[in-house]
Design a protein around this motif. Structure first.
Motif, PDB file in Angstrom:
ATOM      1  N   MET A  96      78.673 152.473  42.277  1.00  0.00           N
ATOM      2  CA  MET A  96      78.171 151.145  41.960  1.00  0.00           C
ATOM      3  C   MET A  96      79.357 150.303  41.495  1.00  0.00           C
ATOM      4  O   MET A  96      80.110 150.723  40.611  1.00  0.00           O
ATOM      5  CB  MET A  96      77.110 151.217  40.865  1.00  0.00           C
ATOM      6  N   LEU A  98      80.690 146.928  39.761  1.00  0.00           N
ATOM      7  CA  LEU A  98      80.327 145.818  38.880  1.00  0.00           C
ATOM      8  C   LEU A  98      81.448 144.789  38.896  1.00  0.00           C
ATOM      9  O   LEU A  98      82.595 145.116  38.586  1.00  0.00           O
ATOM     10  CB  LEU A  98      80.122 146.322  37.452  1.00  0.00           C
ATOM     11  N   PRO A 183      76.681 141.485  37.703  1.00  0.00           N
ATOM     12  CA  PRO A 183      75.688 141.585  36.629  1.00  0.00           C
ATOM     13  C   PRO A 183      75.520 140.327  35.773  1.00  0.00           C
ATOM     14  O   PRO A 183      74.527 140.219  35.053  1.00  0.00           O
ATOM     15  CB  PRO A 183      76.232 142.738  35.764  1.00  0.00           C
ATOM     16  N   THR A 218      71.282 146.752  37.169  1.00  0.00           N
ATOM     17  CA  THR A 218      72.117 147.924  36.902  1.00  0.00           C
ATOM     18  C   THR A 218      71.255 149.123  36.543  1.00  0.00           C
ATOM     19  O   THR A 218      71.472 150.244  37.039  1.00  0.00           O
ATOM     20  CB  THR A 218      73.098 147.625  35.745  1.00  0.00           C
ATOM     21  N   GLN A 219      70.268 148.919  35.701  1.00  0.00           N
ATOM     22  CA  GLN A 219      69.398 150.014  35.269  1.00  0.00           C
ATOM     23  C   GLN A 219      68.589 150.568  36.436  1.00  0.00           C
ATOM     24  O   GLN A 219      68.459 151.796  36.592  1.00  0.00           O
ATOM     25  CB  GLN A 219      68.466 149.536  34.162  1.00  0.00           C
ATOM     26  N   LEU A 222      70.857 152.709  38.723  1.00  0.00           N
ATOM     27  CA  LEU A 222      71.159 154.011  38.138  1.00  0.00           C
ATOM     28  C   LEU A 222      69.938 154.935  38.185  1.00  0.00           C
ATOM     29  O   LEU A 222      70.049 156.114  38.540  1.00  0.00           O
ATOM     30  CB  LEU A 222      71.625 153.833  36.695  1.00  0.00           C
ATOM     31  N   VAL A 252      80.911 154.560  38.671  1.00  0.00           N
ATOM     32  CA  VAL A 252      80.792 153.120  38.437  1.00  0.00           C
ATOM     33  C   VAL A 252      82.198 152.556  38.483  1.00  0.00           C
ATOM     34  O   VAL A 252      83.092 153.023  37.762  1.00  0.00           O
ATOM     35  CB  VAL A 252      80.150 152.808  37.075  1.00  0.00           C
ATOM     36  N   ASP A 254      84.297 149.445  37.731  1.00  0.00           N
ATOM     37  CA  ASP A 254      84.334 148.169  37.016  1.00  0.00           C
ATOM     38  C   ASP A 254      85.461 147.327  37.606  1.00  0.00           C
ATOM     39  O   ASP A 254      86.636 147.671  37.477  1.00  0.00           O
ATOM     40  CB  ASP A 254      84.566 148.432  35.530  1.00  0.00           C
ATOM     41  N   LEU A 303      77.218 148.401  28.929  1.00  0.00           N
ATOM     42  CA  LEU A 303      77.501 147.323  29.876  1.00  0.00           C
ATOM     43  C   LEU A 303      78.173 146.142  29.173  1.00  0.00           C
ATOM     44  O   LEU A 303      79.116 145.542  29.699  1.00  0.00           O
ATOM     45  CB  LEU A 303      76.201 146.884  30.548  1.00  0.00           C
TER      46      LEU A 303
END
Length: 370
Positions: A96, A98, A183, A218-219, A222, A252, A254, A303
């Protein structure tokens, strides 16, 4: 103040260049996007007989389309320098991504800098604002299986349900690897004031270069994509879901995008090329999913901490022109991202040749029928 002949010539050249670039972009879209759609219509029998091969071909065509968008900026001198972790190392794993969001050019920057990351571009899924569905590229994203999310409190709960359903239906069936989302839920300039007011009310850090992120998408990602262990806790990259070839979401990434002088590039600049050549800087930090908390409150704090770190990264960049070195190292190492002009020329040529082929085919069919 009088305008000199040299200044007038420079303005005239810039306007002419922008006009020619715009004409090329329009022509590019008129041949490339319909060709993508028509190729996939013709290949529908393959989708029934061998879905894996169909989505492989679709992914290759999708990557080429994104490379065409990247080429508009590349040929205008809008290049990328990368910092931090080497994401090529996890390009074959599920991740994922972000990303902080400043302008429409952020998407173009990602389209460019992910081109040399193996199979990532053709196997990635994007989460983007629903308005993007109505752009010229919307039909491509719909076919590819990207998700268009509608912003606003009134739509939030319904959109999260739709996102979960979308991931379950399309993510693994189309062999997706990376999922990219912003996000913050909007551009920095539009959300900064609201975010700062929320931070003040809730005794959170004052952020200037990013805004506080939203948890919902995001939640859901996941919860839906991380493979559970037998005891129900996230496995990250260490366990494989029983009966499935997928290890689940493992990382993840970033990602922090920084523009010189905090002046982001928008899509109009990317297309018209009237801004001077600019180097955009992209910083990556990779986290194992097993280190990301699952509980809502803990995940929110995690986060928030990522975006507080982004704030520190960007503050350092705007003050020094470079990202800070990783902990324990004396100097940060940057990597210049490059694209092959020959390869870009080849896929552009393929697009125009495809457009010509489809035009001749339809002309032939028209004369045969009428």
């Amino acid at each position: 103040m009088a305008v000199t002949l040299e200044q007038a010539q420079r303005v005239g050249y810039t306007c002419l260049k922008a006009l020619l670039r715009f004409a090329f972009m329009v022509a590019n879209n008129l041949v490339a996007i319909p060709s993508y759609v028509l190729y996939l219509i013709v290949l529908q029998p393959l989708r029934i007989l061998d879905s894996k091969s169909f989505w492989y071909i679709e992914g290759v065509l999708f990557k080429w389309l994104l490379a065409m968008v990247a080429s508009w900026g590349w040929w205008a001198g809008y290049t990328v320098v990368e910092w931090g972790d080497d994401v090529k190392a996890v390009s074959e794993d599920e991740a994922m991504v972000l990303v902080n969001h400043q302008a429409t050019g952020d998407v173009c920057t990602l389209m460019m800098c992910l081109q040399d990351k193996g199979t990532v571009v053709r196997q990635m899924m994007w989460l983007m604002d629903h308005i993007f569905k109505y752009t010229n590229f919307g039909i491509v994203s719909l076919i590819h299986g990207d998700f268009f999310i509608r912003q606003g409190r009134a739509h939030r709960d319904q959109q999260l349900v739709l996102l979960k359903d979308h991931l379950e239906k399309y993510y693994r069936s189309r062999n997706r690897k990376w999922i990219v989302l912003f996000p913050e839920g909007g551009f920095l300039r539009k959300r900064r004031e609201t975010s700062q007011a929320f931070a003040k009310k809730n005794n959170l850090p004052f952020l200037k270069h990013v805004t506080l992120p939203r948890l919902g998408a995001t939640q859901i990602i996941l919860k839906t994509l991380v493979a559970p262990q037998e005891n129900g806790t996230p496995s990250g990259g260490d366990a494989v879901r029983k009966g499935s070839k997928s290890k689940g979401l493992q990382w993840v990434i970033d990602t922090t995008i920084a523009y010189p002088k905090a002046e982001p590039i928008d899509i109009q600049t990317w297309i018209l090329g009237y801004r001077q050549p600019t180097v955009t800087h992209v910083h990556y930090r990779i986290f194992p999913v097993k280190d990301v908390p699952a509980e809502p409150e803990a995940l929110t704090n995690w986060l928030y901490q990522r975006f507080i770190e982004k704030e520190d990264l960007l503050t350092h960049f705007y003050e020094t022109g470079a990202f800070p070195p990783p902990q324990g190292q004396a100097k940060a190492i940057s990597r210049e991202m490059t694209l092959s002009n020959l390869w870009l020329f080849a896929i552009q040529s393929f697009a125009f040749l495809s457009g010509g082929m489809w035009y001749c085919l339809f002309q032939y069919l028209y004369h045969c029928l009428f």
